[in-house]
Design a protein around this motif. Structure first.
Motif, PDB file in Angstrom:
ATOM      1  N   CYS A 112     -11.561 -24.227  -5.210  1.00  0.00           N
ATOM      2  CA  CYS A 112     -12.032 -25.676  -5.384  1.00  0.00           C
ATOM      3  C   CYS A 112     -13.818 -25.573  -4.798  1.00  0.00           C
ATOM      4  O   CYS A 112     -14.456 -26.546  -5.501  1.00  0.00           O
ATOM      5  CB  CYS A 112     -11.522 -26.836  -4.559  1.00  0.00           C
ATOM      6  N   CYS A 118     -13.612 -29.612  -4.980  1.00  0.00           N
ATOM      7  CA  CYS A 118     -12.886 -29.896  -3.638  1.00  0.00           C
ATOM      8  C   CYS A 118     -13.084 -31.621  -3.582  1.00  0.00           C
ATOM      9  O   CYS A 118     -13.742 -32.289  -3.745  1.00  0.00           O
ATOM     10  CB  CYS A 118     -13.596 -29.411  -2.471  1.00  0.00           C
ATOM     11  N   GLY A 119     -11.737 -32.118  -3.331  1.00  0.00           N
ATOM     12  CA  GLY A 119     -11.486 -33.485  -2.891  1.00  0.00           C
ATOM     13  C   GLY A 119     -11.940 -33.918  -1.656  1.00  0.00           C
ATOM     14  O   GLY A 119     -12.418 -33.060  -0.833  1.00  0.00           O
ATOM     15  N   GLU A 122     -10.804 -31.843   1.999  1.00  0.00           N
ATOM     16  CA  GLU A 122     -10.154 -30.582   1.469  1.00  0.00           C
ATOM     17  C   GLU A 122     -10.875 -29.753   2.219  1.00  0.00           C
ATOM     18  O   GLU A 122     -10.529 -28.411   2.732  1.00  0.00           O
ATOM     19  CB  GLU A 122     -10.313 -30.469   0.077  1.00  0.00           C
ATOM     20  N   SER A 156      -2.182 -34.344   5.825  1.00  0.00           N
ATOM     21  CA  SER A 156      -2.053 -34.174   4.314  1.00  0.00           C
ATOM     22  C   SER A 156      -2.641 -35.315   3.599  1.00  0.00           C
ATOM     23  O   SER A 156      -3.205 -35.193   2.522  1.00  0.00           O
ATOM     24  CB  SER A 156      -0.437 -33.810   3.804  1.00  0.00           C
ATOM     25  N   ASN A 159      -5.923 -35.059   2.870  1.00  0.00           N
ATOM     26  CA  ASN A 159      -6.437 -34.037   2.336  1.00  0.00           C
ATOM     27  C   ASN A 159      -7.216 -32.974   2.972  1.00  0.00           C
ATOM     28  O   ASN A 159      -7.905 -32.117   2.667  1.00  0.00           O
ATOM     29  CB  ASN A 159      -7.328 -34.618   1.291  1.00  0.00           C
ATOM     30  N   TYR A 160      -6.946 -32.747   4.478  1.00  0.00           N
ATOM     31  CA  TYR A 160      -7.325 -31.588   5.126  1.00  0.00           C
ATOM     32  C   TYR A 160      -6.728 -30.448   4.585  1.00  0.00           C
ATOM     33  O   TYR A 160      -5.545 -30.348   4.030  1.00  0.00           O
ATOM     34  CB  TYR A 160      -7.112 -31.763   6.604  1.00  0.00           C
ATOM     35  N   THR A 161      -7.405 -29.276   4.709  1.00  0.00           N
ATOM     36  CA  THR A 161      -6.741 -28.118   4.573  1.00  0.00           C
ATOM     37  C   THR A 161      -6.023 -27.557   5.786  1.00  0.00           C
ATOM     38  O   THR A 161      -6.763 -27.593   6.811  1.00  0.00           O
ATOM     39  CB  THR A 161      -7.801 -27.021   3.979  1.00  0.00           C
TER      40      THR A 161
END
Ligand SMILES: *[C@@H]1O[C@H](CO)[C@@H](O)[C@H](O)[C@H]1NC(C)=O
Ligand SMILES: *[C@@H]1O[C@H](CO)[C@@H](O)[C@H](O)[C@H]1NC(C)=O
Ligand SMILES: *[C@@H]1O[C@H](CO)[C@@H](O)[C@H](O)[C@H]1NC(C)=O
Length: 510
Positions: A112, A118-119, A122, A156, A159-161
């Motif tokens: 991303c 990337c959102g 993210e 989640s 939206n974190y990795t």
């Protein structure tokens, strides 16, 4: 009047105007891009907190349209993916462990960034290093595992990795592969201690085959946390421990010790660990509630020894039989029958397919259950009864969320002032301030009070109830604040308070 300005100054003035305008525009853009916390709870200032404390520098370059070459970042993340898979190979059939999720997550992140898609959130990385996160992924249901599942859900939703670690060496590898992207690491207390203790003399004692640190031999440097002589280690101010109980479990004290309950709100001095909290809302709402409840009360507790009347932690010796006999039966209009009240349990083991007897007490034991089975049994009962243990279990929250009242035993109270709940010690201290018809408080060994509570709970059905600070959005905002706050000032203050002011030495680097 004509203002005569020498050309030299005119250019300077023009430049100043240009840059001021640019900065103003950038500031407006930044403000318009800042996320507003959704549905901020009155009792929860997580969102405001995060904006106040957020020190992350805005990436001006990309905003004013200067394309930034990010291929170096992408290359590093792909390299980390390779390094991780080489150091900690995941068997092909393993698709469930946390560790197996890292390579795909790193792949998504690199992709991303490369494609500029990337959102929001993210590119923020959270390392989940307590084994409870892995347990949560695999359906375990201890209190810590339920808390961990809620944290995975909250992170989640932001939206974190997320990267999972099975030991300090996994954690170190992940951190070193992209130190600037890792915002926080959630450790198990023991794991953090091990990481703190690692050096050239101790590393061999720590060796475990499935998370070996032998790769450090090639580098000739043995370490884990950042300290003098190992500057490339993990900084303590990004490290938090995932700790269910009240005491601090971190060299930097309470602010760095995460808690499932708001311990500070109950403490006399107002001091408590960092309240992160958890929510069972999603899980609970996914269970369909029965249209009518059966005429029974369920006892909380999975272990047989919790039911031992000889144990000093069992609060109702000789009381359960007589109290349940005193309850009126219910009339079933469909069958035309009178249904006697009964106490049920889901405890112990099955022996030859039959649930164990619970010390000859008048309890109908249904034996161990799956999570779904237990949900169905609880949601069709008229109350949940505490008998002393386990402490601070998430189950009473499930009960309330299913519209099932909880009877919370009080072990200690002030004899002069028995209604002052702040002095009580109960099986579930977080529920002391919740009143009937949701939670009934009964003094240990008091049969009159117990009978009154049974009767009231049977007669007063309730709707679903979720304490405000356990609602999903409230929990999410506290997770956001944890990740998006720069904790360095807190860490520096803690070093002063806990070490330097006391004449102590602080060995680690921040
Ligand atoms: C989270 O990421 C997904 C895809 O990766 C995206 O569709 C979604 O809009 C993002 N959510 C937020 C809140 O940024
Ligand atoms: C009433 O009796 C019917 C028929 O036996 C049964 O299906 C139902 O579960 C009973 N309801 C309660 C609340 O006991
Ligand atoms: C039990 O509780 C009742 C009502 O609160 C109280 O009047 C009584 O004294 C208590 N009994 C004992 C043995 O403490």
């Amino acid at each position: 009047m004509v203002l005569l300005v020498p050309p030299r100054f005119r250019i300077t003035a023009l430049c100043i105007t240009f840059f001021t305008t640019l900065l103003t525009l950038a500031a407006f853009f930044y403000i318009s891009q800042s996320p507003l916390p959704e549905d901020e709870d009155a009792s929860d200032n997580g969102g405001a907190l995060h904006r106040l404390m957020s020190f992350h520098a805005p990436d001006l370059g990309s905003w004013i349209g200067l394309g930034v070459d990010r291929s170096e970042e992408v290359r590093q993340i792909r390299e980390l993916r390779e390094t991780f898979m080489t150091r900690f190979p995941v068997p092909e059939e393993d698709t469930a462990s946390g560790r197996s999720k890292n390579a795909p997550a790193l792949q998504r992140l690199a992709d991303c960034i490369e494609s500029g898609t990337c959102g929001e959130g993210e590119e923020t990385v959270v390392i989940l290093a307590s084994f409870h996160f892995n347990n949560a992924l695999n359906g375990h249901t201890s209190g810590e595992d339920i808390w961990a599942l809620s944290s995975i859900e909250a992170f989640s939703a932001l939206n974190y990795t997320l990267l999972y670690s099975a030991g300090p060496m996994d954690t170190l590898t992940l951190y070193q592969g992209m130190p600037d992207k890792v915002a926080v690491i959630l450790w198990e207390g023991g794991g953090l201690k091990e990481c703190l203790a690692r050096n050239e003399d101790t590393w061999q004692e720590q060796e475990v085959a499935h998370t070996s640190g032998k790769f450090q031999e090639a580098e000739g440097r043995f370490g884990c946390m950042k300290r003098e002589g190992y500057e490339e280690g993990i900084p303590l101010h990004k490290s938090f421990t995932f700790h269910f109980w009240e005491g601090p479990e971190h060299p930097l004290g309470r602010q760095f010790t995460l808690a499932p309950e708001d311990y500070g709100a109950w403490a006399k001095d107002g001091k408590g660990n960092h309240f992160l909290g958890y929510s069972i809302e999603t899980r609970c709402r996914s269970v369909e509630l029965p249209s009518e409840k059966l005429h029974r009360g369920l006892i909380l507790g999975k272990r047989k020894d919790y039911f031992d009347p000889e144990s000093r932690d069992f609060y109702w010796p000789d009381l359960l039989g007589p109290t349940s006999d005193a309850m009126p039966s219910a009339h079933n209009a469909t069958s035309g029958e009178d249904v006697p009240f009964e106490l049920i349990a889901t405890a112990g083991k099955n022996q030859d397919g039959v649930p164990e007897d619970l010390f000859g007490q008048k309890i109908h034991n249904l034996g161990p259950q799956t999570q779904d089975g237990w949900n169905a049994i609880l949601s069709s009962s008229k109350f949940l009864l505490g008998i002393g243990k386990p402490w601070l279990s998430p189950s009473p929250y499930d009960a309330l969320c299913f519209g099932v009242p909880f009877i919370n035993p009080v072990m200690y109270w002030d004899k002069e002032n028995p209604h002052d709940w702040s002095k009580w010690i109960t099986q579930h201290n977080a529920l002391r301030a919740v009143e009937p018809p949701f939670v009934y408080h009964v003094q240990k060994g008091n049969g009159t009070q117990l009978e009154d509570a049974f009767r009231a709970a049977l007669e007063s059905p309730i709707d679903r109830y979720i304490p405000p600070n356990m609602r999903k959005d409230s929990v999410k905002e506290r997770h956001r604040a944890l990740v998006e706050t720069d904790w360095m000032p807190w860490a520096e203050a803690a070093v002063e308070e806990l070490f330097t002011n006391k004449g102590g030495q602080f060995w680690y680097g921040l």
